[in-house]
Each structure stands twice: as structure tokens, then as C-alpha cells.
Design an enzyme around this catalytic site. Structure first.
Site, PDB file in Angstrom:
ATOM      1  CB  CYS A  60      -0.947   0.003   1.192  1.00 32.50           C
ATOM      2  SG  CYS A  60      -0.137   0.171   2.800  1.00 32.50           S
ATOM      3  CB  SER A 121       4.049  -1.357   7.377  1.00 33.88           C
ATOM      4  OG  SER A 121       4.499  -2.562   6.793  1.00 33.88           O
ATOM      5  CG  ASP A 126       0.252  -4.149   7.491  1.00 35.91           C
ATOM      6  OD1 ASP A 126      -0.400  -5.166   7.763  1.00 35.91           O
ATOM      7  OD2 ASP A 126      -0.058  -3.368   6.569  1.00 35.91           O
ATOM      8  CB  SER A 127       0.259  -9.286  10.342  1.00 41.04           C
ATOM      9  OG  SER A 127      -1.112  -8.947  10.205  1.00 41.04           O
ATOM     10  CD  GLN A 128      -3.892  -6.944   5.834  1.00 43.22           C
ATOM     11  OE1 GLN A 128      -4.377  -7.091   4.724  1.00 43.22           O
ATOM     12  NE2 GLN A 128      -4.368  -6.063   6.709  1.00 43.22           N
ATOM     13  CD  GLN A 132       0.585  -6.008   0.979  1.00 39.11           C
ATOM     14  OE1 GLN A 132       1.560  -5.368   1.387  1.00 39.11           O
ATOM     15  NE2 GLN A 132      -0.651  -5.558   1.115  1.00 39.11           N
ATOM     16  N   GLY A 198     -24.485   1.066  11.244  1.00 39.43           N
ATOM     17  CA  GLY A 198     -23.806   2.145  10.526  1.00 39.43           C
ATOM     18  C   GLY A 198     -22.737   1.578   9.629  1.00 39.43           C
ATOM     19  CG  LEU A 199     -23.381  -0.986   7.135  1.00 40.06           C
ATOM     20  CD1 LEU A 199     -24.275  -1.772   6.185  1.00 40.06           C
ATOM     21  CD2 LEU A 199     -22.300  -1.893   7.715  1.00 40.06           C
TER      22      LEU A 199
END
Length: 600
Positions: A60, A121, A126-128, A132, A198-199
Site C-alpha cells: 500500500c 509499513s 503490519d502483518s499483511q 504481499q 452504521g456502514l
């Protein structure tokens, strides 16, 4: 440093904070490719120099290009080649070239290691990012080559991530408010359903996390209908239906209308409810009404997030040291000469005889119980980097297919490679009575290998184990994998050399079945001897939806597991376990707490 190390180069455009300028720079530097070729292959074609591997890695906050040149190449010349080709494919990069970093040799390997564990990150730790980085390396695979630098690098990233996760706080806890809220919900073991009210961005993200990563039933409601996504949509005005959920998450913009709405909802809540208020400023604090429900406000969540971030920051230096040591190992492996296969008599002549006796005892015991010995391939399709073959890390999938195909009880004794070669007994059976039945069988086999381990073997639930450790003065976070020190202390606390820990967090074991009513827990167990994990096992998942969710969460390529999942979907209940022959018989290992024979 050898030539293989110095041929390794990385150029990267990276931002630690994402503002509009940073996002514009990343968009300008983006490399696109058509459907007929990958970005790495497109980049390679016009590079003007032969490379063994080339990867384009996106995350990202960064775009990176990593390459291993076929011959030793001057670092300045290599940088020029890579940037020229990048400019060909993304002309918008031009004004931002001064921001592009360049690393070569060991520094390039170290840089990718730090990126993979989350040191670079936007959200520290950040574990994601690991998935990547591996995905970028996978795109660059060289078909049929098992000795490429990127193949070796990707395989060694997993033990690096394991070391950072288990010895530092860099990836412990959550630092985003949405993740902290979901973690708070997961700790309520009695909660089966969640209503997200609430979305907006926050509400959609919470509903998505809960739907993908937990077993909760997720309801969602919004003033404007049609935004529930995969969640079950509930009418905005149906307060009775919303109150049927065990947990209510308010993700509302603070306005007089939403404050009045929340006041009406309060009247439907009781002491059995958990109410999480994500609104800022807090809606619940503005209400005159009171409720017996437990209320967790955004200020409490912010305190948890700040505490977790502080713990992560304190782990940065230790994580960098771990990456530095890992880099030296990777460079040594890249530059090492081909191994010479040799064998010499063991230092302890009785060791081989002892191993032989243990194997005989195991085979006799398993044969008496109706198990059949089978053999499965040691070379299996590589599931992360190459399309060729790799040495197996486990034979579990083959054994599951054997049981699903009609064999009731099977076992195999043979080598697996999980960081290092080790000999495992792996057992699989159809329709075990329950988890304790599997654990009992595993403990009985441990006692055949280590007679001095005779005596009672207590069973501790994972949550009970954490409670005992915390009561003993050790601050252990929920969800962490128990270390050697934790397990050794538990043995001292209960006064037993051999014991079993059950129902581990879902992040621990792939393809494990969920544990009954405990959200985020699995029907799994570890067998512990003198603090060492000498075996593990559990009941296996047979629902295709859950299996695909687990594959996605593990960052694995889904298409590689489609056939396996199709065979297991709605298969008869089954489970299994494995024991490390090396850890049970090699006395030199039993004295070294740093070497784990089984990687969870």
C-alpha cells in the site's frame, strides 16, 4: 561477500505516511501489464541485461523492483538499468526519482526482510505485508529452477516472520481501532452474533473482518439500505432484531438524529450485551439513558491501540537485529558451494539403536490399533514460489486424502523439511472419538519413546494456560504462540513433565476445525515434554467455505488448493497428529531450548 550476494539489487519508492502527495507518486510509478504477461516478465524483456530473477512488489505504501543479475554487475550500472526500464513502463516516475531508494547485496536482502516483517509499513508491524512480498516473488518465479535466489529468499522469509512474531511484540496486538474492536469482540467467548450499526468506512471494515476471519454471525444495518455486503442486512428500525445479537457495534456519525436512535436502542439492551461505541465524539456519553450492557467506548479502544503501538515500537531494535542475523544466513546460503553428502558414525553409538527400538515400538503399537503404514512423496508442488517441486514441510494433505479416499487409519514415518530436516511420525484417522482421543494416542506413543515420561498427563485449555501464566506474574497476550519458556513454566506450575495444551488460536494451525462454541479457537493440541513441543495435532476442517477462508488468511494461492478442498468438502470427520522422532530421541536437542523440532 560472494558474487551471488552482490548480484542482488532492489530499487524502491516508499512512503512511511500516506497523504495525497504520496498516493499521487505511487500512482505515477505504478507498473501495468496486459493479460498476456506478468509485470516482472514485461520489466525483464526491456532491461538490457540478463537477470536470473526479477520481481515487482506492490504494497500500500511502496513499489519495489528486486532483481538478481546473471553476472556480477556494478551497483551504479545496475541502478541505472533498473530505473531506466521503470521509467519506460511508468513515465510518471520521472519527477520522483530522487525519492527512489537503491540497495544492493546484503543491504538489499536485509531491506526485503525488514519490509516483510512490517518494519517499513505505514502501520508498524503490519502483518499483511509478508503475503504481499511473497506474492511479488511468486510472480517472478523461474519455472523448473529450485535453486534460484528468489526461491531461497521466499522460503526463508517464513522462519524469519516466525522468529519476529514469537520473540518480539512487533506484530502483537492491534493498532487500528477497527482491529482492536474486533479483537475485543473475539475475547468474548460466549458471543455468537454481532450487529454492526452504521456502514460507513469503519462499519464496513469491521463487518468484513468479522465475516472473513471469525465464526460470528454478522448482522448489518444502515439508514440507506443495500450496503451490507456479505453480512445479513437488518432493517434500520428493527431494534428488536438488532438486539438479538450478543454484541452491538455503533459506527455512526454523531448527530442529534443518531444520538436519539442510540437512546432508543439502549432500551433494548440487557446485561448480556456488549456495546462497542466507535463514534467520535462518543454517542453513548451524550445519552441521558443508562444501560446494564457493558459499554466500550472509542476512548478505551484508543488506549488499547496506543499501548499496542508503544509495545511494537519498543520491539523495533530487536526485530532489526533478528533480520540482520537472518540476512547473514541468507547470504551464506546464496554463496555457499553445493553441499557434499556425507555420513559419519554418531557421537553416541547408542542413539541409532535407541531410535530403532522406538520405531519398532511405534510400529507394533499402531499395527495393534489397526493402522496401516503408507509412504507419500517427499517432493511436492511448491505452494508459494515455484511451479516445480519442493521438499515437503508436512505430509498432512496426502494423509487426509488417503483417509477421505477410504483408508480408516494410516501413518507414515519419514523426513520433512521445516527449516531443517527432521524425522516425523505422522498419524491420520477417520472419525476419532474426539480431540482428547487423538491427544491420548499421541501421549501413549511419547511414553513409548521416553519411558521416564510415565505418569499423569494433564490437559490444559489454551485459555487456562494463559490464565495460569498471567497469575504467575507473566504478562502473556491472548493469541500469542506459547514459547519454550512459557511451556517450561507451565510444566513447573502443574508439576508434570508431560502435558497437553488444547484449543489453540485459529492463526496457529492451517486447515484445523473450529472448536465448538469458542470463536477464533481450533480443535488442536500440543504435546509438551520438559517445555519442548514434541508433537501436535487436531481435528480437520471439512467445510469448503471455511477451508477457502483459511487459505486466504494464510496468504496462499487459492488455485493451488482447489482440488484438495474439493476432495475434503463434506468429507467424513477425521483428524491426526505428528511426533518428532528427533526431539524425542536426540538427547542433545532436549538440552537446547532454542531449537524447536516442530514449527507450529
Amino acid at each position: 561477500m560472494g558474487e551471488s550476494g552482490t548480484r542482488f539489487q532492489v530499487v524502491a519508492l516508499e512512503h512511511r505516511k500516506l497523504n495525497r502527495d504520496a498516493l499521487d507518486q505511487l500512482a505515477a510509478a505504478h507498473i501495468s501489464a496486459g493479460n498476456e504477461t506478468s509485470r516482472s516478465e514485461l520489466f525483464r524483456r526491456g532491461l538490457g541485461a540478463p537477470v536470473d530473477d526479477l520481481a515487482v512488489i506492490d504494497k500500500c505504501n511502496a513499489i519495489m523492483v528486486a532483481a538478481t543479475f546473471a553476472v556480477p554487475t556494478d551497483r551504479h550500472f545496475a541502478r541505472d538499468l533498473l530505473l531506466r526500464r521503470w521509467l519506460d513502463l511508468a513515465p510518471g516516475l520521472g519527477p520522483h526519482l530522487p525519492r527512489v531508494e537503491h540497495h544492493c547485496g546484503a543491504k538489499a536482502v536485509e531491506f526485503l526482510g525488514e519490509v516483510a516483517v512490517g518494519l517499513h509499513s505505514v502501520v508498524l508491524g503490519d502483518s499483511q505485508v509478508y503475503a504481499q512480498v511473497v506474492a511479488g516473488l511468486a510472480e517472478a518465479r523461474t519455472a523448473g529452477r529450485q535453486d534460484s535466489a528468489f526461491t531461497l529468499l521466499a522460503r526463508r522469509l517464513r522462519p524469519l516472520l516466525h522468529a519476529v512474531r514469537t520473540t518480539t511484540s512487533l506484530q502483537q496486538g492491534n493498532v487500528s481501532l477497527e482491529r482492536v474492536a474486533c479483537s475485543r469482540i473475539a475475547r468474548v467467548t460466549s458471543a455468537r452474533s454481532v450487529a454492526v450499526v452504521g456502514l460507513g468506512r469503519t462499519g464496513r471494515l469491521i463487518a468484513e473482518i468479522l465475516g472473513k476471519e471469525t465464526a460470528h454471525e454478522v448482522f448489518a444495518c444502515n439508514r440507506t439500505p443495500g450496503k451490507a455486503g456479505a453480512a445479513r442486512e437488518v432493517d434500520w428500525g428493527d431494534l428488536d432484531r438488532i438486539a438479538e445479537a450478543d454484541v452491538i457495534v455503533l459506527c455512526l456519525t454523531n448527530t442529534p438524529e443518531t444520538v436519539a436512535y442510540a437512546g432508543k436502542l439502549f432500551g433494548h439492551l440487557t446485561e448480556r450485551h456488549l456495546l462497542i461505541d466507535m463514534s467520535s465524539p462518543s454517542i453513548t456519553r451524550q445519552l441521558d439513558a443508562t444501560t446494564t450492557a457493558e459499554v466500550v467506548g472509542i476512548d478505551h479502544l484508543s488506549e488499547d491501540a496506543a499501548s499496542n503501538l508503544s509495545a511494537r515500537k519498543q520491539s523495533v531494535n530487536k526485530a532489526r537485529r533478528i533480520v540482520g542475523e537472518w540476512t547473514e544466513e541468507v547470504i551464506t546460503a546464496l554463496t555457499a558451494p553445493p553441499p557434499v553428502v556425507s555420513w559419519r558414525p554418531p557421537d553416541d553409538p547408542g542413539l541409532l539403536a535407541h531410535r530403532a527400538r522406538v520405531l519398532t515400538h511405534w510400529r507394533d503399537q499402531l499395527a495393534a490399533e489397526g493402522f496401516a503404514e503408507i509412504q507419500t512423496p517427499c517432493l511436492v508442488p511448491a505452494d508459494l514460489v515455484t511451479e516445480g517441486l519442493a521438499r515437503r514441510r508436512s505430509a498432512q494433505l496426502h494423509h487426509q486424502l488417503a483417509v477421505v479416499g477410504g483408508m480408516d487409519k494410516v501413518y507414515e514415518i519419514g523426513p520433512v523439511w521445516d527449516g531443517e530436516e527432521t524425522t516425523m511420525l505422522q498419524v491420520e484417522m477417520r472419525a476419532p472419538v474426539d480431540l482428547s482421543d487423538l491427544a491420548r494416542r499421541a501421549v501413549d506413543l511419547v511414553r513409548l519413546a521416553v519411558p521416564m515420561a510415565d505418569g499423569p498427563a494433564s490437559t490444559l485449555d489454551y485459555g487456562e494456560a494463559l490464565d495460569r501464566l498471567n497469575r504467575a506474574g507473566h504478562d502473556v497476550d491472548y493469541g500469542i504462540e506459547l514459547s519454550f519458556a512459557h511451556r517450561r513454566l507451565l510444566g513447573d506450575l502443574i508439576g508434570e513433565r508431560v502435558f497437553v495444551v488444547t484449543n489453540h488460536p485459529a492463526s496457529r494451525q492451517r486447515f484445523a476445525a473450529a472448536r465448538g462454541s469458542a470463536v477464533g479457537r481450533t480443535a488442536t493440541f500440543d504435546v509438551v515434554l520438559d517445555g519442548h513441543r514434541v508433537g501436535d495435532g487436531g481435528l480437520h476442517e471439512t467445510d469448503s467455505h471455511e477451508l477457502r477462508k483459511q487459505v486466504a488468511l494464510a496468504g496462499l494461492p487459492a488455485q493451488r488448493y482447489d482440488s484438495f478442498i474439493a476432495h475434503l468438502d463434506q468429507a467424513p470427520p477425521h483428524g491426526g497428529f505428528r511426533l518428532s522422532l528427533d526431539r524425542l530421541t536426540d538427547r542433545s536437542r532436549v538440552t537446547q531450548p532454542g531449537r524447536e523440532g516442530i514449527q507450529g
